[in-house]
Write an enzyme that holds these catalytic residues in place. Sequence first.
Site: not given
Ligand code: GAR
Length: 212
Positions: A35-36, A87, A114, A129, A131
């Site tokens: 979604t992001n 990694r 990571i 990134n 979070h």
């Molecule tokens: C988001 O909420 C992002 O902040 C989180 O994963 C989700 C991905 O959502 N990221 C982390 O936790 C990284 N540490 P999306 O796939 O719908 O964009």
Amino acid sequence: MENSTPSFISPQINSEDMKLEKPLRLGILASGSGTNFEAIAKAIDQQQLNATIPLVIYNNPQAKVKEKAVAFNIESKLLNHREFKRRENLDQAIVDQFKSYQVNWVIMAGWMRIVTPVLLEAFPHHVINIHPSLLPSFKGIKAVEQALEAGVKITGCTVHLASLAVDSGPILLQAAVPILPNDTPETLHIRIQQQEHKIFPLAIALAAKLYP
Ligand code: GAR
């Protein structure tokens, strides 16, 4: 009274701040629903963010981001982390792909791996990134659950430049989200993601201004 959750984005940033002379070439890394990624692609389509997305890389064969990329006519590639011994090998494959597409910013949009110096040194100060907490609180996995368990009343999301330590590095933008009495991890995460979608394109533009 307005029927929406109040939120606070800091610092305030307007559309003038998002104007970039040269289009950015964003390489997206995503592990999940995407979604992001979608929010960034929409901001580009709506000409709020001067950028293109030459390539989306995902690491889970089932990741929904793949279909979302197709919907935007954007190329995507699976680099399954299970097929890489270390990694660093995965990150080298990412670097090779992004470099071959002339990517100049790496956007971790829900990237659950990571990162290593291999990626960070290939794109110095150009790895971003997101979070789902107000960093430096609640780093690592299950950040939404961590906030609920801690009993804080306000949480949120953070977009920051990535550094070697997990969920660390200079903060670009944050948005606050109040925790409601009956929140579950799912309901809270949905409201956090609504804020993520607002601040992520803004934070990318801000990063490009700060670190051209
Ligand atoms: C988001 O909420 C992002 O902040 C989180 O994963 C989700 C991905 O959502 N990221 C982390 O936790 C990284 N540490 P999306 O796939 O719908 O964009």
